[in-house]
Each structure stands twice: as C-alpha cells, then as structure tokens.
Write a protein that holds these residues in place. Structure first.
Motif, PDB file in Angstrom:
ATOM      1  N   PRO A 187       0.887  -1.124   0.072  1.00  0.00           N
ATOM      2  CA  PRO A 187      -0.060   0.057  -0.044  1.00  0.00           C
ATOM      3  C   PRO A 187       0.802   1.172  -0.003  1.00  0.00           C
ATOM      4  O   PRO A 187       1.561   1.490   0.608  1.00  0.00           O
ATOM      5  CB  PRO A 187      -0.852  -0.145   1.265  1.00  0.00           C
ATOM      6  CG  PRO A 187      -0.646  -1.750   1.532  1.00  0.00           C
ATOM      7  CD  PRO A 187       0.459  -2.181   1.120  1.00  0.00           C
ATOM      8  N   GLY A 188       0.564   2.027  -1.061  1.00  0.00           N
ATOM      9  CA  GLY A 188       1.334   3.187  -1.262  1.00  0.00           C
ATOM     10  C   GLY A 188       2.528   3.189  -2.256  1.00  0.00           C
ATOM     11  O   GLY A 188       3.280   4.173  -2.805  1.00  0.00           O
ATOM     12  N   ARG A 189       2.607   1.732  -2.605  1.00  0.00           N
ATOM     13  CA  ARG A 189       3.474   1.582  -3.757  1.00  0.00           C
ATOM     14  C   ARG A 189       5.070   2.463  -3.902  1.00  0.00           C
ATOM     15  O   ARG A 189       5.695   2.232  -2.852  1.00  0.00           O
ATOM     16  CB  ARG A 189       2.527   1.631  -4.983  1.00  0.00           C
ATOM     17  CG  ARG A 189       1.643   0.772  -5.158  1.00  0.00           C
ATOM     18  CD  ARG A 189       1.062   0.495  -6.454  1.00  0.00           C
ATOM     19  NE  ARG A 189      -0.240  -0.137  -6.209  1.00  0.00           N
ATOM     20  CZ  ARG A 189      -1.451   0.382  -6.354  1.00  0.00           C
ATOM     21  NH1 ARG A 189      -1.646   1.404  -6.407  1.00  0.00           N
ATOM     22  NH2 ARG A 189      -2.380  -0.573  -6.140  1.00  0.00           N
ATOM     23  N   LEU A 190       4.969   3.254  -5.007  1.00  0.00           N
ATOM     24  CA  LEU A 190       6.457   3.946  -5.084  1.00  0.00           C
ATOM     25  C   LEU A 190       6.928   5.048  -4.162  1.00  0.00           C
ATOM     26  O   LEU A 190       7.919   5.261  -4.114  1.00  0.00           O
ATOM     27  CB  LEU A 190       6.418   4.437  -6.763  1.00  0.00           C
ATOM     28  CG  LEU A 190       6.394   3.438  -7.605  1.00  0.00           C
ATOM     29  CD1 LEU A 190       6.530   4.065  -9.044  1.00  0.00           C
ATOM     30  CD2 LEU A 190       7.422   2.371  -7.521  1.00  0.00           C
ATOM     31  N   VAL A 191       5.723   5.455  -3.417  1.00  0.00           N
ATOM     32  CA  VAL A 191       6.390   6.143  -2.354  1.00  0.00           C
ATOM     33  C   VAL A 191       7.248   5.787  -1.382  1.00  0.00           C
ATOM     34  O   VAL A 191       8.110   6.357  -0.781  1.00  0.00           O
ATOM     35  CB  VAL A 191       5.069   6.687  -1.551  1.00  0.00           C
ATOM     36  CG1 VAL A 191       5.300   7.894  -0.434  1.00  0.00           C
ATOM     37  CG2 VAL A 191       4.020   7.283  -2.252  1.00  0.00           C
ATOM     38  N   HIS A 192       7.051   4.300  -1.209  1.00  0.00           N
ATOM     39  CA  HIS A 192       8.179   3.643  -0.244  1.00  0.00           C
ATOM     40  C   HIS A 192       9.783   4.000  -0.827  1.00  0.00           C
ATOM     41  O   HIS A 192      10.402   3.608   0.031  1.00  0.00           O
ATOM     42  CB  HIS A 192       7.761   2.203   0.035  1.00  0.00           C
ATOM     43  CG  HIS A 192       6.514   1.767   0.689  1.00  0.00           C
ATOM     44  ND1 HIS A 192       6.607   2.056   1.942  1.00  0.00           N
ATOM     45  CD2 HIS A 192       5.239   1.606   0.251  1.00  0.00           C
ATOM     46  CE1 HIS A 192       5.346   1.681   2.316  1.00  0.00           C
ATOM     47  NE2 HIS A 192       4.380   1.522   1.401  1.00  0.00           N
ATOM     48  N   HIS A 226      -4.023   3.696  -9.442  1.00  0.00           N
ATOM     49  CA  HIS A 226      -4.257   2.319  -9.394  1.00  0.00           C
ATOM     50  C   HIS A 226      -3.566   1.370 -10.364  1.00  0.00           C
ATOM     51  O   HIS A 226      -3.613   0.174 -10.270  1.00  0.00           O
ATOM     52  CB  HIS A 226      -5.729   2.009  -9.701  1.00  0.00           C
ATOM     53  CG  HIS A 226      -6.853   2.886  -8.785  1.00  0.00           C
ATOM     54  ND1 HIS A 226      -6.898   2.551  -7.308  1.00  0.00           N
ATOM     55  CD2 HIS A 226      -7.230   3.806  -9.058  1.00  0.00           C
ATOM     56  CE1 HIS A 226      -7.613   3.268  -6.615  1.00  0.00           C
ATOM     57  NE2 HIS A 226      -7.807   4.326  -7.527  1.00  0.00           N
ATOM     58  N   ASP A 227      -3.092   2.223 -11.582  1.00  0.00           N
ATOM     59  CA  ASP A 227      -2.354   1.149 -12.389  1.00  0.00           C
ATOM     60  C   ASP A 227      -0.940   0.768 -11.825  1.00  0.00           C
ATOM     61  O   ASP A 227      -0.087   1.430 -11.430  1.00  0.00           O
ATOM     62  CB  ASP A 227      -2.011   2.125 -13.658  1.00  0.00           C
ATOM     63  CG  ASP A 227      -1.380   3.348 -13.392  1.00  0.00           C
ATOM     64  OD1 ASP A 227      -1.728   3.825 -12.541  1.00  0.00           O
ATOM     65  OD2 ASP A 227      -0.460   3.604 -14.378  1.00  0.00           O
ATOM     66  N   VAL A 228      -0.855  -0.509 -11.712  1.00  0.00           N
ATOM     67  CA  VAL A 228       0.245  -1.343 -11.201  1.00  0.00           C
ATOM     68  C   VAL A 228       1.101  -1.683 -12.216  1.00  0.00           C
ATOM     69  O   VAL A 228       0.781  -2.546 -13.097  1.00  0.00           O
ATOM     70  CB  VAL A 228       0.016  -2.219 -10.089  1.00  0.00           C
ATOM     71  CG1 VAL A 228       1.380  -2.914  -9.584  1.00  0.00           C
ATOM     72  CG2 VAL A 228      -0.672  -1.487  -8.814  1.00  0.00           C
ATOM     73  N   GLN A 229       2.194  -1.501 -12.409  1.00  0.00           N
ATOM     74  CA  GLN A 229       3.234  -2.016 -13.320  1.00  0.00           C
ATOM     75  C   GLN A 229       3.691  -3.409 -12.828  1.00  0.00           C
ATOM     76  O   GLN A 229       4.498  -3.422 -11.889  1.00  0.00           O
ATOM     77  CB  GLN A 229       4.560  -1.275 -13.558  1.00  0.00           C
ATOM     78  CG  GLN A 229       5.469  -1.698 -14.684  1.00  0.00           C
ATOM     79  CD  GLN A 229       6.528  -0.641 -14.837  1.00  0.00           C
ATOM     80  OE1 GLN A 229       6.818   0.145 -14.130  1.00  0.00           O
ATOM     81  NE2 GLN A 229       7.460  -0.992 -15.753  1.00  0.00           N
ATOM     82  N   VAL A 230       3.175  -4.422 -13.561  1.00  0.00           N
ATOM     83  CA  VAL A 230       3.556  -5.838 -13.237  1.00  0.00           C
ATOM     84  C   VAL A 230       5.072  -6.239 -13.373  1.00  0.00           C
ATOM     85  O   VAL A 230       5.503  -5.883 -14.502  1.00  0.00           O
ATOM     86  CB  VAL A 230       2.580  -6.847 -13.903  1.00  0.00           C
ATOM     87  CG1 VAL A 230       2.887  -8.502 -13.459  1.00  0.00           C
ATOM     88  CG2 VAL A 230       0.970  -6.644 -13.839  1.00  0.00           C
ATOM     89  N   ALA A 231       5.345  -6.563 -12.215  1.00  0.00           N
ATOM     90  CA  ALA A 231       7.018  -7.068 -12.276  1.00  0.00           C
ATOM     91  C   ALA A 231       7.259  -8.344 -11.895  1.00  0.00           C
ATOM     92  O   ALA A 231       6.617  -8.830 -10.952  1.00  0.00           O
ATOM     93  CB  ALA A 231       7.945  -6.153 -11.415  1.00  0.00           C
ATOM     94  N   THR A 232       7.499  -9.348 -12.785  1.00  0.00           N
ATOM     95  CA  THR A 232       8.171 -10.539 -12.367  1.00  0.00           C
ATOM     96  C   THR A 232       9.122 -10.732 -11.451  1.00  0.00           C
ATOM     97  O   THR A 232      10.107  -9.980 -11.263  1.00  0.00           O
ATOM     98  CB  THR A 232       8.329 -11.573 -13.724  1.00  0.00           C
ATOM     99  OG1 THR A 232       9.660 -10.989 -14.354  1.00  0.00           O
ATOM    100  CG2 THR A 232       7.363 -11.315 -14.909  1.00  0.00           C
ATOM    101  N   TRP A 233       9.056 -11.931 -10.827  1.00  0.00           N
ATOM    102  CA  TRP A 233      10.430 -12.243 -10.189  1.00  0.00           C
ATOM    103  C   TRP A 233      11.635 -12.178 -10.653  1.00  0.00           C
ATOM    104  O   TRP A 233      12.603 -11.669 -10.054  1.00  0.00           O
ATOM    105  CB  TRP A 233      10.241 -13.508  -9.405  1.00  0.00           C
ATOM    106  CG  TRP A 233       9.386 -13.574  -8.124  1.00  0.00           C
ATOM    107  CD1 TRP A 233       8.023 -13.883  -8.225  1.00  0.00           C
ATOM    108  CD2 TRP A 233       9.581 -13.016  -6.808  1.00  0.00           C
ATOM    109  NE1 TRP A 233       7.490 -13.615  -6.932  1.00  0.00           N
ATOM    110  CE2 TRP A 233       8.267 -13.173  -6.041  1.00  0.00           C
ATOM    111  CE3 TRP A 233      10.586 -12.100  -6.283  1.00  0.00           C
ATOM    112  CZ2 TRP A 233       8.154 -12.812  -4.947  1.00  0.00           C
ATOM    113  CZ3 TRP A 233      10.282 -11.734  -4.961  1.00  0.00           C
ATOM    114  CH2 TRP A 233       9.003 -11.933  -4.403  1.00  0.00           C
ATOM    115  N   ARG A 234      11.637 -12.634 -11.869  1.00  0.00           N
ATOM    116  CA  ARG A 234      12.726 -12.383 -12.825  1.00  0.00           C
ATOM    117  C   ARG A 234      13.386 -10.769 -12.979  1.00  0.00           C
ATOM    118  O   ARG A 234      14.671 -10.527 -12.728  1.00  0.00           O
ATOM    119  CB  ARG A 234      12.571 -12.897 -14.176  1.00  0.00           C
ATOM    120  CG  ARG A 234      13.872 -13.032 -15.004  1.00  0.00           C
ATOM    121  CD  ARG A 234      13.526 -13.840 -16.516  1.00  0.00           C
ATOM    122  NE  ARG A 234      14.830 -13.673 -17.121  1.00  0.00           N
ATOM    123  CZ  ARG A 234      14.951 -14.329 -18.425  1.00  0.00           C
ATOM    124  NH1 ARG A 234      13.659 -15.008 -18.778  1.00  0.00           N
ATOM    125  NH2 ARG A 234      16.062 -14.430 -19.124  1.00  0.00           N
TER     126      ARG A 234
END
Length: 432
Positions: free
Chosen positions: A95-100, A207-215
């Motif tokens: 929660p807060g995403r990129l602010v962290h 709300h748009d989240v850039q999906v990042a794989t574990w790779r």
C-alpha cells in the motif's frame, strides 16, 4: 543572579547576531568574547588561540571531510536513478507503492553519504518528478521525502555523530553502530504511515500497477549492487573492528570514486566540483566547531555549565522528565539553528547534567540526533525544507504542513527509544 544575567546576555547577543544574518561561527566567537570580557578576568586572546587549535587539531575529525567528500562524489553519479529503478519492482504490491522508494532510497543513500541535505536533494531529484508524473499525492510524496531525508543524520556514517563524538568524547564507532537499529525503526515507522495513509486515501495512489515478475525484480537488483558493496565496505569494516571511522571514510572515498568511474560520472569537472563542495562544507563545520568550542571554554571560565548542571540535578527531575524538557528545548532551538550548531553549542553545557542523572552519553548521542533530525524539518530554518523548496518551488510553510505527520513520527520514535533505551545500546554492547 550573575549566572542568570550571563545566560540572558548570551541568548540576547546570540539570537540578535543570528537574526542579523551573521555567520554562525562568527556569532559564537562574538558571544564568547562578550562572556570572557564581562564575566571573567581571563584574557580572550590566548584562550581563543589555544581553543581554535585544540578544537580542530583532532585526528578523529579527519573522518568528517572524508565522509562529506564521499557524499559529494556520489551526489554527482547516477546512483539515485539506479536505486529508484532497482527498488521500484519490490514495493509495487505494498500500500503506497512507489512512495516507499523515498523511504528505502533515503535509507540506503544515507548509509553512504552521512548528510541529510545530500540525501534529500539526491533522492528528491529523481523521485519527486517520477511520482508526480505517475499521479501520486504530492503532499505525501514531499512529506515522505523531507522526513526520510533526515535519515542522513541517523543512519551511519553520520556527520552529526562525528561532531557529537568529538564534542562529548564518545566513540564514533560505537555511535555509528548504535544508530543502525533506530534508523531502521524510523524507516519502518515512515513506511507504516505510508501504508495506513494509502489505505485511508486510495485516490491519492494511482491504481495502475506495473506488473513485475520475480525475474525482473532480481535482474534489477544488480543496479543496487554498487551501493550495497559500498555500504558493506564502510559500515562492515567499522562494525567488525577492522577499521576506525577515519579509515572507513578513506575506504568510502575510494569506493565512491570507483563507482563514479564505472558509471561514467567521474570527469575532471565533477571531481573538482565534489572536492570544492566537500572543502566548503568542511570549512563551514570547522568554523562552527571553533566558535562553539571558544564559547564553551568562555562559559567554563565563568562557571555557567557547572552551575547549570548542579541546578538541573537539584530539581530532582526523573530521567523521563529531563528528556521531555530537553526535547521541547531542542525543538524550539531547532527553529533558529542548524543541527551542527545545536550539537556543538549545547553538548558541553547539557552533558554534565545528563551524566549526573545517570543517562548513558552514548544513548544521549542518538537521542540528540533524533531531535536534530526534527530541526531539519522545523520552520523557519529547517534545512531540508529549503532543499525541497529548491526542488519544488513551494512555500516553506506549505512544505512544513506536508511534513508535519513525519515530525510527529519522529517524536514518537524519540519516545520509543526513551522508554526502551536498549533499542539504541543493544547492538553496541552485543558487539563488544
């Protein structure tokens, strides 16, 4: 009665000079001259000459310009940009995403810069435009940056800790180790606030989240490798006892030059600019140290510190009551003075009283860093506020409103280490 007159005279002369814009170092020297001239029978010339040399001819202080230079070198590299790219995939689902990234990025950069202003400016130049472009709440982004930027003072290596260690004759290595857990605790408090705020104000986070794989996540970790290696080299050498603070600082400068070289940021111009910036900052701090040492010596001749310590001890205040009073005092002082000035001006006067009631000088050093951190975001002279004003063009008091929640979190953190002092001392004494 004479001590009261002396204290009032010092306060009036000092704040008058500072209000007129006189340099802090010059103001402190001027007040010292007033004290020696009117409240002692000592000659000021020999005292000043002796103190000016003695306060700066200290081997421990050599770590100061080296750590400042290390921060100046890294300030001119692509380190912050790489950190943002490397960290962003790991906080996307919080929660807060990129602010962290502001919190974690400031914490990481603080571990290799030692400067609050450098941390705020470096991370802010990358994160604020990026967060604004993606639609994050501006007040949260700016407030987080201002609060997290103060980690440059707490997470070792810290310039303030070096200044306090020299002034209070406390081991700088131990202060560095003592700052680790409180620094992590403060980062966790900031991140917890971001998550709570985000859950309560969902429109402030895109709300748009850039999906990042574990790779993707692990592949981007290589961007963090240079700074991680530098942190391990600097902090690890101190913690393991392999190097003193000065030796670790020299190692840090070498590592910073290597990072700058490999990133392509090390040019003749950037090298000269980093050296000039480090020299300018180091001279400013040395000048303040000379002024504060002279004023402290003048007050010692007049007997004010000893009488003040005796008076505070006679009040019968509990440790908690004393810390509460000092916290209010330092917050007020932070409205008018920068952090280094607060440390060098008050340490010699207050430390005898603190020791008299049984407070560990090592713990008090970390406590002092906490309250000085508050001074960095306290109007009208909070330095981090000026840095962010330069980045955003916003009014100082508007920025102060945005950062106020993080000011309260610092007060909470100060209360936590006061009631649970082992948070500060455990790692130090466990490593002995």
């Amino acid at each position: 009665m004479e001590n009261l007159v002396q204290a009032i005279t010092i306060a009036v002369v000092l704040f008058t000079l500072l209000g007129l814009g006189v340099w802090v170092g010059v103001s402190l020297i001027a007040v010292g001259l007033v004290v020696i001239t009117f409240f002692t029978s000592t000659s000021s010339g020999p005292v000043f000459a002796t103190i000016a040399w003695g306060s700066t001819a200290n081997w421990t202080l050599t770590a100061l310009p080296l750590f400042i230079w290390m921060g100046e070198i890294l300030f001119r590299t692509s380190l912050a940009k790489d950190m943002f790219s490397g960290l962003s995939p790991w906080v996307q689902n919080l929660p807060g995403r990129l602010v962290h990234v502001n919190v974690v990025g400031c914490g990481i950069f603080a571990a290799v810069s030692g400067s609050s202003a450098a941390t705020t400016a470096t991370i802010g130049r990358i994160s604020l435009p990026e967060l604004k472009k993606r639609g994050y709440n501006e007040a949260l982004a700016i407030g987080t940056l201002a609060g997290s930027g103060t980690l440059g003072l707490l997470i070792p290596p810290s310039i303030i800790m070096i200044v306090y260690g020299v002034a209070a004759q406390v081991s700088i290595n131990r202060l560095f180790i003592a700052g680790v857990i409180p620094g992590i605790m403060l980062m966790l408090l900031f991140s917890a606030y971001i998550m709570i705020w985000s859950l309560r104000n969902k429109n402030g986070i895109p709300h748009d989240v850039q999906v990042a794989t574990w790779r993707d996540r692990f592949s981007r970790l290589k961007l963090l490798l240079p700074v991680v290696l530098l942190i391990v080299a600097v902090i690890g050498s101190i913690y393991s006892g392999v190097a003193t603070a000065t030796e670790a600082a020299a190692l840090g400068v070498f590592g910073a030059l290597v990072i700058a070289g490999f990133s392509g940021s090390l040019t003749i111009k950037s090298f000269q600019e980093s050296l000039y910036g480090a020299t300018k900052t180091s001279c400013m701090i040395a000048f303040i140290l000379i002024g504060a040492a002279f004023l402290t010596s003048a007050m010692t001749f007049s007997g004010l510190p000893a009488d003040l310590a005796t008076w505070i001890s006679s009040l019968g205040l509990s440790n908690y009551a004393l810390i509460a009073v000092l916290t209010v005092f330092f917050i007020i002082l932070g409205c008018f003075l920068d952090g280094i000035s607060i440390v060098v001006l008050t340490t010699a006067v207050i430390l005898p009283a603190v020791k008299a009631v049984g407070i560990d000088p090592l713990w008090f050093g970390i406590y002092l860093v906490f309250v000085v951190e508050m001074a960095q975001i306290t109007p009208p002279l909070g330095f981090n506020l000026f840095v962010i004003q330069g980045l955003t063009g916003k009014n100082i008091f508007e920025i102060s409103k945005m950062v106020f929640p993080f000011f309260l979190l610092m007060i909470l953190a100060t209360a936590i280490i006061t009631f649970f002092p082992k948070i500060v001392t455990w790692l130090v004494y466990a490593s002995v």
